[in-house]
Design an enzyme around this catalytic site. Structure first.
Site, PDB file in Angstrom:
ATOM      1  N   ASP A 157      23.334  79.624 113.651  1.00 49.19           N
ATOM      2  CA  ASP A 157      23.029  78.193 113.634  1.00 49.19           C
ATOM      3  C   ASP A 157      24.162  77.367 113.042  1.00 49.19           C
ATOM      4  OD1 ASP A 157      20.549  78.456 114.855  1.00 49.19           O
ATOM      5  OD2 ASP A 157      19.508  78.795 112.956  1.00 49.19           O
ATOM      6  N   ASN A 176      21.457  67.985 112.218  1.00 47.99           N
ATOM      7  CA  ASN A 176      20.253  68.335 111.458  1.00 47.99           C
ATOM      8  C   ASN A 176      19.868  67.250 110.456  1.00 47.99           C
ATOM      9  OD1 ASN A 176      19.439  70.694 112.633  1.00 47.99           O
ATOM     10  ND2 ASN A 176      20.107  72.034 110.992  1.00 47.99           N
ATOM     11  N   GLU A 177      20.621  67.154 109.358  1.00 48.77           N
ATOM     12  CA  GLU A 177      20.218  66.242 108.298  1.00 48.77           C
ATOM     13  C   GLU A 177      21.368  65.886 107.366  1.00 48.77           C
ATOM     14  OE1 GLU A 177      20.814  69.778 107.078  1.00 48.77           O
ATOM     15  OE2 GLU A 177      18.687  69.866 107.612  1.00 48.77           O
ATOM     16  N   THR A 223      13.010  71.096 111.442  1.00 45.24           N
ATOM     17  CA  THR A 223      12.651  72.492 111.161  1.00 45.24           C
ATOM     18  C   THR A 223      13.635  73.150 110.202  1.00 45.24           C
ATOM     19  OG1 THR A 223      13.821  73.121 113.190  1.00 45.24           O
ATOM     20  CG2 THR A 223      11.427  72.871 113.329  1.00 45.24           C
ATOM     21  N   ALA A 224      14.503  72.350 109.576  1.00 44.20           N
ATOM     22  CA  ALA A 224      15.492  72.889 108.645  1.00 44.20           C
ATOM     23  C   ALA A 224      15.109  72.493 107.212  1.00 44.20           C
ATOM     24  CB  ALA A 224      16.886  72.397 109.033  1.00 44.20           C
ATOM     25  N   SER A 272      14.427  69.706 105.869  1.00 37.83           N
ATOM     26  CA  SER A 272      13.310  68.758 105.825  1.00 37.83           C
ATOM     27  C   SER A 272      11.966  69.470 105.800  1.00 37.83           C
ATOM     28  CB  SER A 272      13.392  67.817 107.033  1.00 37.83           C
ATOM     29  OG  SER A 272      12.249  67.017 107.129  1.00 37.83           O
ATOM     30  N   SER A 286      11.337  72.517 104.686  1.00 30.08           N
ATOM     31  CA  SER A 286      11.181  73.161 103.379  1.00 30.08           C
ATOM     32  C   SER A 286      10.801  72.164 102.292  1.00 30.08           C
ATOM     33  CB  SER A 286      12.482  73.877 102.992  1.00 30.08           C
ATOM     34  OG  SER A 286      12.807  74.893 103.915  1.00 30.08           O
TER      35      SER A 286
END
Length: 305
Positions: free
Chosen positions: A78, A152-153, A193-194, A196, A198
């Site tokens: 990833d 992702n973030e 799903t990363a 965030s 958790s």
């Protein structure tokens, strides 16, 4: 002569070996192949002595990679996919992502499926799934100190992470809000799903045009994840002294000082993933995260209605 690219994780011997083998096979088949390491998409890591390591967004594109390239194969996990996305998104190159790592949540195929996947791609038998990206900027007055593409973030927190932070956050034209937490996350649907997830944020399917703001361990029962349209930009004003640290896609970032602000908006660029079968997000959730599986084991000897 058609053009193709290969982006690989040169830290992993298997990815390096397969990249060379694949280049030779494509070249023998009449393709003009450019090959590069995903390290070129890694953002620079800042230090207190060098708080800003700035590589402009369009400065990450590898030599030989351009909009005429029909596709690029990504060999890695990833992290490699995230780096490759930053490298090629401005060119719009479709990516066939092949997992040589661990989780491989963002990858389309496994290494043992590569020969069949290449036959399918070279024959043009695939779909394109576009995923939204963020443009993240650190501004001081009107000067851009740092910028990056984000799939992702973005995470903003103190060093160490367990220290309380205070933020003033403005979403679009809405009134600013004050948040006290260990940090904040601004995430795309892909990033839901990363980190965030958790931190307690919801799972968002990739096609939904939203962003989410997630406080990390907030100091209030009222501070919870917020989902809002991706047409709304986000501005974060840090209150902490002396500085905060920002991390994009779990990668490099920069230090953010009280006189700075972080500005995020949906990017004009998106990453284009090659899908060998119609995208089915819930299948990936089941395979990678165990979502929606029966919570009670059912004996195989019993015939269920």
């Amino acid at each position: 002569m058609p053009k193709a690219g290969i982006i690989y994780n040169d830290v992993k011997p298997i990815a390096s070996r397969v990249a060379i083998e694949l280049k030779d096979k494509l070249t023998a088949a009449g393709w003009n192949v450019s090959i590069t390491s995903s390290i070129g998409g890694i953002l620079g890591y800042s230090t207190p002595e060098s708080p800003v390591c700035h590589t402009p967004i369009d400065g990450l594109t590898p030599p030989g990679f351009d909009s005429e390239m029909e596709f690029a194969v990504v060999l890695g996990g990833d992290g490699t996919v995230l780096a490759a996305s930053r490298q090629v998104a401005p060119c719009g190159i479709p990516l066939l992502t092949v997992n040589t790592g661990h989780m491989g949540f963002l990858t389309e195929a496994y290494l043992n499926q590569l020969p069949q996947a290449m036959e399918q791609v070279m024959a043009g038998k695939y779909e394109i799934e576009e995923r939204a990206m963020l443009t993240v900027k650190v501004l001081r007055e009107e000067s851009v100190l740092w910028e990056a593409l984000c799939l992702n973030e973005m995470v903003l927190h103190r060093e160490p992470l367990t220290s309380m932070c205070h933020f003033e956050i403005a979403v679009g034209r809405h009134a600013p809000v004050d948040i006290a937490a260990d940090g904040v996350i601004v995430s795309t649907p892909t990033g839901s799903t990363a980190y965030s997830l958790s931190a307690g944020g919801p799972v968002v399917t990739p096609g939904v045009p939203v962003l989410q703001l997630v406080p990390i361990c907030p100091h209030s029962l009222a501070s919870r994840a917020l989902v809002f349209p991706d047409t709304e930009p986000v501005t974060i004003y840090p209150v902490n002294i002396p500085r905060l640290v920002m991390v994009v896609d779990g990668n490099g970032g920069c230090y953010v000082f009280p006189e700075d602000r972080v500005y995020l908006e949906r990017s004009q660029y998106s990453v284009r993933f090659i899908r060998l079968q119609p995208p089915e997000f819930f299948r990936i959730l089941r395979e990678k995260l165990g979502w929606g599986l029966p919570h009670i084991a059912k004996p195989t000897s019993v015939e269920l209605p």
